[in-house]
Design a protein around this motif. Structure first.
Motif, mmCIF file in Angstrom:
data_model
loop_
_atom_site.group_PDB
_atom_site.id
_atom_site.type_symbol
_atom_site.label_atom_id
_atom_site.label_comp_id
_atom_site.label_asym_id
_atom_site.label_seq_id
_atom_site.Cartn_x
_atom_site.Cartn_y
_atom_site.Cartn_z
ATOM 1 N N ILE A 1 0.704 -1.209 0.056
ATOM 2 C CA ILE A 1 0.037 -0.065 0.041
ATOM 3 C C ILE A 1 0.641 1.299 0.043
ATOM 4 C CG2 ILE A 1 -2.041 -1.154 1.239
ATOM 5 C CD1 ILE A 1 -1.345 0.659 3.723
ATOM 6 N N LEU B 1 -0.094 6.264 -1.206
ATOM 7 C CA LEU B 1 -0.668 5.224 -0.519
ATOM 8 C C LEU B 1 -2.055 5.026 -1.295
ATOM 9 C CD1 LEU B 1 -2.135 3.916 2.276
ATOM 10 C CD2 LEU B 1 -3.615 5.872 2.429
ATOM 11 N N ILE C 1 -2.776 -6.383 13.668
ATOM 12 C CA ILE C 1 -3.276 -5.261 14.753
ATOM 13 C C ILE C 1 -1.963 -4.317 14.785
ATOM 14 C CG2 ILE C 1 -4.023 -4.368 16.717
ATOM 15 C CD1 ILE C 1 -6.074 -6.760 16.668
ATOM 16 N N TRP D 1 -1.076 -2.429 11.588
ATOM 17 C CA TRP D 1 -2.039 -1.501 11.117
ATOM 18 C C TRP D 1 -1.792 -0.372 12.161
ATOM 19 C CZ3 TRP D 1 -6.058 -5.483 10.311
ATOM 20 C CH2 TRP D 1 -6.712 -5.619 11.377
ATOM 21 N N GLY D 2 -1.468 -0.717 13.506
ATOM 22 C CA GLY D 2 -1.096 0.643 14.473
ATOM 23 C C GLY D 2 0.320 1.325 13.674
ATOM 24 N N ILE E 1 1.258 1.295 10.534
ATOM 25 C CA ILE E 1 0.694 2.050 9.189
ATOM 26 C C ILE E 1 0.193 3.452 9.739
ATOM 27 C CG2 ILE E 1 -1.025 2.157 7.269
ATOM 28 C CD1 ILE E 1 -0.313 -1.179 7.436
ATOM 29 N N VAL F 1 1.566 6.986 8.519
ATOM 30 C CA VAL F 1 0.917 8.315 7.986
ATOM 31 C C VAL F 1 0.670 9.292 8.604
ATOM 32 C CG1 VAL F 1 -1.379 8.654 6.878
ATOM 33 C CG2 VAL F 1 -0.302 6.371 6.368
ATOM 34 N N LYS G 1 2.164 14.891 9.768
ATOM 35 C CA LYS G 1 2.637 15.581 10.971
ATOM 36 C C LYS G 1 4.108 15.959 11.119
ATOM 37 C CE LYS G 1 0.087 14.715 14.717
ATOM 38 N NZ LYS G 1 -0.619 14.242 15.821
ATOM 39 N N PHE H 1 -9.835 -1.111 14.014
ATOM 40 C CA PHE H 1 -10.106 -2.087 15.330
ATOM 41 C C PHE H 1 -8.869 -2.197 16.457
ATOM 42 C CE2 PHE H 1 -9.649 -6.832 17.054
ATOM 43 C CZ PHE H 1 -10.704 -6.539 17.819
ATOM 44 N N ASP H 2 -8.887 -2.082 17.542
ATOM 45 C CA ASP H 2 -8.105 -1.933 18.506
ATOM 46 C C ASP H 2 -6.870 -0.816 18.722
ATOM 47 O OD1 ASP H 2 -8.929 -4.059 20.170
ATOM 48 O OD2 ASP H 2 -7.041 -5.417 19.620
ATOM 49 N N ILE H 3 -7.077 0.106 17.528
ATOM 50 C CA ILE H 3 -6.240 1.158 17.336
ATOM 51 C C ILE H 3 -6.560 2.431 17.574
ATOM 52 C CG2 ILE H 3 -4.310 -0.252 16.380
ATOM 53 C CD1 ILE H 3 -4.835 1.157 13.738
ATOM 54 N N LEU I 1 -4.891 7.486 18.185
ATOM 55 C CA LEU I 1 -4.024 6.008 17.383
ATOM 56 C C LEU I 1 -3.237 5.568 18.511
ATOM 57 C CD1 LEU I 1 -3.410 4.402 14.984
ATOM 58 C CD2 LEU I 1 -1.532 6.319 14.635
ATOM 59 N N ILE I 2 -3.470 4.175 19.043
ATOM 60 C CA ILE I 2 -2.842 3.599 19.611
ATOM 61 C C ILE I 2 -1.931 2.728 18.556
ATOM 62 C CG2 ILE I 2 -2.590 1.767 21.582
ATOM 63 C CD1 ILE I 2 -5.563 2.424 22.354
ATOM 64 N N ARG I 3 -0.793 3.506 18.626
ATOM 65 C CA ARG I 3 0.343 2.716 17.731
ATOM 66 C C ARG I 3 0.945 1.400 18.225
ATOM 67 N NH1 ARG I 3 5.249 1.583 16.608
ATOM 68 N NH2 ARG I 3 6.026 2.315 18.695
ATOM 69 N N ASP J 1 2.136 3.665 23.154
ATOM 70 C CA ASP J 1 2.566 5.048 21.921
ATOM 71 C C ASP J 1 1.219 5.389 21.607
ATOM 72 O OD1 ASP J 1 3.744 6.713 20.332
ATOM 73 O OD2 ASP J 1 4.762 5.082 19.130
ATOM 74 N N ILE K 1 -0.996 8.609 19.770
ATOM 75 C CA ILE K 1 -0.896 9.712 18.992
ATOM 76 C C ILE K 1 -2.135 10.279 18.816
ATOM 77 C CG2 ILE K 1 -0.383 10.470 16.446
ATOM 78 C CD1 ILE K 1 1.237 7.351 17.341
ATOM 79 N N THR K 2 -2.293 11.565 18.948
ATOM 80 C CA THR K 2 -3.388 12.416 18.909
ATOM 81 C C THR K 2 -3.728 12.781 17.383
ATOM 82 O OG1 THR K 2 -3.345 12.974 21.056
ATOM 83 C CG2 THR K 2 -5.094 14.010 19.707
ATOM 84 N N ILE K 3 -4.795 12.477 16.828
ATOM 85 C CA ILE K 3 -5.021 13.096 15.576
ATOM 86 C C ILE K 3 -6.308 14.100 15.711
ATOM 87 C CG2 ILE K 3 -6.092 12.343 13.332
ATOM 88 C CD1 ILE K 3 -4.531 9.652 13.836
ATOM 89 N N GLN L 1 -7.731 -3.934 4.705
ATOM 90 C CA GLN L 1 -7.871 -2.921 6.098
ATOM 91 C C GLN L 1 -6.776 -1.973 6.189
ATOM 92 O OE1 GLN L 1 -10.524 -4.258 7.797
ATOM 93 N NE2 GLN L 1 -10.367 -3.667 9.749
ATOM 94 N N TRP L 2 -5.591 -2.331 5.871
ATOM 95 C CA TRP L 2 -4.499 -1.379 6.276
ATOM 96 C C TRP L 2 -4.385 -0.297 5.403
ATOM 97 C CZ3 TRP L 2 -1.165 -5.927 7.495
ATOM 98 C CH2 TRP L 2 -0.132 -6.510 6.438
ATOM 99 N N ILE M 1 -6.987 2.046 6.792
ATOM 100 C CA ILE M 1 -6.499 2.705 8.064
ATOM 101 C C ILE M 1 -5.551 3.753 7.547
ATOM 102 C CG2 ILE M 1 -4.915 2.285 9.966
ATOM 103 C CD1 ILE M 1 -5.832 -0.416 9.924
ATOM 104 N N GLY M 2 -4.668 3.445 6.514
ATOM 105 C CA GLY M 2 -3.835 4.557 6.125
ATOM 106 C C GLY M 2 -4.817 5.815 5.225
ATOM 107 N N VAL N 1 -6.605 7.887 8.219
ATOM 108 C CA VAL N 1 -5.499 8.751 9.042
ATOM 109 C C VAL N 1 -5.141 9.773 8.298
ATOM 110 C CG1 VAL N 1 -3.069 9.076 10.078
ATOM 111 C CG2 VAL N 1 -4.754 7.022 10.654
#
Lengths: 305, 305
Positions: A24, A153, A200, A203-204, A206, A210, A215, B22-24, B153-155, B161, B163-165, B202-203, B206-207, B210
């Motif tokens: 991707i 992407l 998971i 994708w965290g 990814i 991004v 940022k 999911f989960d992030i 985002l929970i990397r 870790d 990250i605020t978006i 899925q990723w 996600i990309g 974000v």
């Protein structure tokens, strides 16, 4: 028809499968690049002239640039003919999008000759036919960054959805150890199923990558340059890989990984002196392994083709 | 010790498992929220007073807020004591982070009382102990957005870790059909392995999500709000889910999905009139299914707790 007009294009190398962004995320670099000249010819069909040392096929159906052009010509007047002269500088099989540069360069150049009648998405679609000839798979991993520039992407392939991500300044060091890794082999060793927990984690990363790029947060980029799924499997095909990664990061690189399906390995750095230190480490590692290699230092090419 | 000082806090509901994330990925909303008052008491230990209708445990080890505070107190003078009064407005089991609001609210309030001695990451760590009491799993999916605000985002969870978006303005419509979906059940029906090709799709999303949020590109956000892995499995536990999604999007919603592990379903819209139309659709669907339900209209809460 302006028979006399010649379009010259410089189609860049690209890095696909950007660490966690397997299939991707990819990016274009300023060098190396292939040079191509295209012009209309008086008769229909494609004439390909190779002006380099690689002895690539000149039959348009077997040449990646030819296959891309043929896909485009299905949507043109049947009488259209092109003469395409190719001077490749990107070594085929090195894993930095050599076939994509030929395919993308040919259709972008032809489109310019045609007064830009096709959209960028059309051009990606045509160029993917070149990738089919090269590797058996119509992928856009290298085509997209080659045509769009910057970091791309590929959100979706059906329908095609390409998003450009403008990164902060990034210096790229690429080492090409002169071994052969066949794309088909690199693909066949991947498992078709993965653990949900690993997916998971991927994708965290990814999302982090991004976000870090947009940022302009180098620390976040660095932390996110982690691939828990593909690299552990594919890196066994590349001698010296772990050492390159470890010593590059020790020298200050943000991180990196396998370029495409290898054998080239790339590392990203914040500044040129670091990229230079990384280059020295790479050379030392492959010298000590007794492997022929070539090291490039470049930057991400931000502008489209 | 300022025994007389009382800290009042309003701990917001949160949406975890934001479609493809999911989960992030999760976010905080402005309403509903739980109210809490905390003050020091003269004796060690925690006194919990529930001022609502939910009959939640008052034993600190069995109460999620208590468990979070106990984790914090292991790093404090053993003589420290807290009195915590809780007035919950977020219904437990609704899938919008009711337990996270209690856990996060308690430790953020206590930290304020302590002169902000702990970092936000510490607070997440403490609050995760409350989630363990609630669901058996120390997850940060709701805790992180509750404490950090905005979209988080929970990397990575080890090490933590977050990250605020900061997203563009987004209106949120949430429907809570009054059925029970146990988090443990919602988790157990998921396959532990997934197809690599689905993970890649899925990723890509996600990309895209974000990037869409950071580039304030509503079209991209909308296209990326797609979950090919979790939603197809979990949505069977939620009556009316497909209908809610289809009719909300027809009414103009950007997209949405299951909130947390359900049963609440959320939809995002660009503006309030659309969010209102979505609310009407949701109500009509659950009325016709004869299911008690509650609909919230709110926005993403940008500021931290």
């Amino acid at each position: 028809m302006q028979a006399a007009q010649i379009i010259h294009i410089e189609a860049p190398a690209t890095v696909a499968n950007m660490v966690c962004g397997f299939d991707i995320l990819g990016f274009a670099v300023k060098a190396p690049y292939d040079e191509m000249n295209i012009r209309f010819r008086d008769e229909p069909g494609i004439l390909i002239v190779n002006e380099d040392e690689y002895n690539l096929p000149t039959d348009p159906e077997k040449n990646v640039a030819g296959a891309a052009l043929l896909a485009m010509m299905q949507e043109l007047d049947p009488a259209t003919g092109f003469e395409l002269r190719i001077r490749k500088h990107i070594k085929p099989g090195s894993g930095v999008g050599s076939s994509a540069a030929s395919s993308a360069g040919a259709v972008v150049a032809a489109n310019r000759l045609l007064g830009n009648r096709f959209s960028r998405e059309d051009l990606v679609r045509f160029a993917m036919n070149g990738e089919k000839v090269a590797s058996g798979v119509k992928h856009a991993d290298n085509i997209a960054p080659c045509i769009y520039g910057g970091i791309t992407l590929i959100r979706s392939i059906h329908p095609l959805d390409i998003i450009t991500i403008t990164p902060p300044p990034l210096h790229v060091t690429i080492v090409h150890p002169q071994i052969e890794v066949r794309t088909a082999d690199a693909r066949s060793i991947l498992k078709k199923q993965v653990q949900l927990k690993d997916a998971i984690r991927q994708w965290g990363n990814i999302g982090g990558l991004v976000a870090g790029l947009l940022k302009q947060d180098y620390e976040l980029i660095s932390r996110s340059l982690e691939d828990v799924l593909i690299e552990p499997v594919r890196s066994i095909l590349i001698p010296g890989f772990d050492e390159v990664k470890r010593r590059s990061k020790a020298a200050g690189a943000l991180g990196g990984g396998i370029s495409g399906s290898g054998p080239s390995v790339f590392m990203l750095s914040k500044d040129e002196p670091t990229a230079q230190l990384v280059a020295e480490e790479m050379k030392a590692i492959y010298r000590s392994l007794g492997l022929d290699h070539h090291v490039y230092m470049t930057t991400i090419k931000a502008d489209p083709l």
